[in-house]
Scaffold this active site. Structure first.
Site, mmCIF file in Angstrom:
data_model
loop_
_atom_site.group_PDB
_atom_site.id
_atom_site.type_symbol
_atom_site.label_atom_id
_atom_site.label_comp_id
_atom_site.label_asym_id
_atom_site.label_seq_id
_atom_site.Cartn_x
_atom_site.Cartn_y
_atom_site.Cartn_z
ATOM 1 N N THR A 28 4.265 -8.323 0.672
ATOM 2 C CA THR A 28 4.395 -7.465 -0.511
ATOM 3 C C THR A 28 4.152 -6.011 -0.108
ATOM 4 O OG1 THR A 28 3.665 -9.242 -1.955
ATOM 5 C CG2 THR A 28 3.420 -7.001 -2.811
ATOM 6 N N THR A 31 7.010 -1.858 2.975
ATOM 7 C CA THR A 31 7.514 -2.323 4.270
ATOM 8 C C THR A 31 8.008 -3.763 4.152
ATOM 9 O OG1 THR A 31 5.748 -0.963 5.214
ATOM 10 C CG2 THR A 31 7.007 -2.330 6.742
ATOM 11 N N GLY A 84 3.172 -6.184 5.505
ATOM 12 C CA GLY A 84 2.645 -4.883 5.896
ATOM 13 C C GLY A 84 1.127 -4.870 5.852
ATOM 14 N N LYS A 100 -5.781 -4.681 3.686
ATOM 15 C CA LYS A 100 -4.593 -4.912 2.880
ATOM 16 C C LYS A 100 -4.975 -4.881 1.407
ATOM 17 C CE LYS A 100 -1.611 -8.046 3.771
ATOM 18 N NZ LYS A 100 -0.603 -7.097 3.306
ATOM 19 N N GLU A 109 -1.663 -12.692 -0.837
ATOM 20 C CA GLU A 109 -1.300 -12.412 0.561
ATOM 21 C C GLU A 109 -2.205 -13.186 1.514
ATOM 22 O OE1 GLU A 109 0.492 -7.889 0.171
ATOM 23 O OE2 GLU A 109 -1.642 -8.144 0.513
HETATM 24 C C1 5RP Z 1 0.050 -5.093 -0.682
HETATM 25 C C2 5RP Z 1 -0.296 -4.812 0.725
HETATM 26 C C3 5RP Z 1 0.695 -4.053 1.528
HETATM 27 O O1 5RP Z 1 1.076 -4.817 2.605
HETATM 28 C C4 5RP Z 1 0.058 -2.781 1.987
HETATM 29 O O2 5RP Z 1 -0.411 -2.094 0.849
HETATM 30 C C5 5RP Z 1 1.043 -1.913 2.759
HETATM 31 O O3 5RP Z 1 2.051 -1.518 1.893
HETATM 32 P P1 5RP Z 1 3.227 -0.552 2.333
HETATM 33 O O4 5RP Z 1 4.092 -1.319 3.259
HETATM 34 O O5 5RP Z 1 3.891 -0.213 1.025
HETATM 35 O O6 5RP Z 1 2.615 0.657 2.982
HETATM 36 O O7 5RP Z 1 -1.315 -5.182 1.235
HETATM 37 O O8 5RP Z 1 -1.015 -5.679 -1.361
#
Ligand code: 5RP
Length: 229
Positions: A28, A31, A84, A100, A109
């Protein structure tokens, strides 16, 4: 390379880890969203895979791209989970330690990551830090327990702040819980901090992912490199 280009580069590299017949966990965030789009292109070309998503948003995106997204109940063992992170640290003894939950999906996640044989983290190089803690550490909390947990996190010196949407409304996770973002600063010993937070009744999960990631793919000006635990 812009941050957006780096996210695309690492998302496309991650798709190379997905093989025919695999059970794939979908992450989520921005990325992971790029990864899902890139994987969706392979599915359109005929790649046969089944997926479990770590959020309603990623599930909906996967389905809209024609992917076979099912529940964890239907597919409890995954070959790979790709997601991500807000921070990645390969400090001594830490393995690959992550923060995260910036996108609010930390609970699902962590569940989906724990169901996977391999957890591939996809980040641009701005996410790599020498010590975790620059990014506020998200803690998911049962609604009823909010005052209790807020006080106890405060007593631990973690400076919790209740997450809101940009319009001022309270942020709720897919599991209908609150998130407290803890601007705790450098986390000297993530295992100790994780244990302290987990010890608070009413905490559902925290955003420290320790000893879970198999590899981090990091995109920067020099291309995509691998960080191992
Ligand atoms: C969501 C997450 C995402 O992986 C984390 O916030 C990174 O996000 P992005 O790829 O938008 O920088 O942990 O809960």
């Amino acid at each position: 390379m812009t941050q957006d280009e780096a996210k695309w580069a690492v998302a496309r590299r991650a798709v190379e880890f997905v093989e025919e017949g695999m059970a794939v966990g979908l992450g989520t965030g921005t990325t992971a969203t790029k990864f899902i789009h890139a994987l969706g292109e392979r599915v359109k070309e005929g790649l046969k895979i089944r997926c479990v998503a770590s959020s309603d948003a990623s599930r909906d995106l996967g389905l809209s791209l024609g992917m076979d997204v099912v529940s964890l109940e239907e597919l409890p063992e995954l070959d790979v989970y790709i997601d991500g992170a807000d921070e990645v640290c390969a400090g001594a003894g830490a393995g690959l330690a992550l923060i995260k939950g910036g996108g609010g999906a930390l609970l699902r996640e962590k569940i989906v990551a724990s169901a996977a044989k391999k957890f591939i983290v996809v980040v641009d190089s701005t996410k790599v830090v020498p010590v975790l803690g620059r990014f506020p550490l998200p803690v998911e909390v049962v609604k009823m327990a909010l005052p209790l947990v807020e006080k106890k996190l405060g007593d631990l010196g973690l400076h919790p702040k209740l997450r809101h949407h940009a319009d001022g409304s309270l942020y709720l996770t897919d599991e209908n819980n609150y998130i407290l973002d803890c601007a705790c600063g450098q986390i000297a010993d993530p295992e100790v901090t994780a244990a302290e937070i987990r010890g608070i009744v009413g905490v559902v999960e925290h955003g420290l992912f320790l000893g879970m990631a198999s590899v981090a793919l990091v995109a920067g000006d020099e291309g995509v490199t691998e960080m191992l635990p």
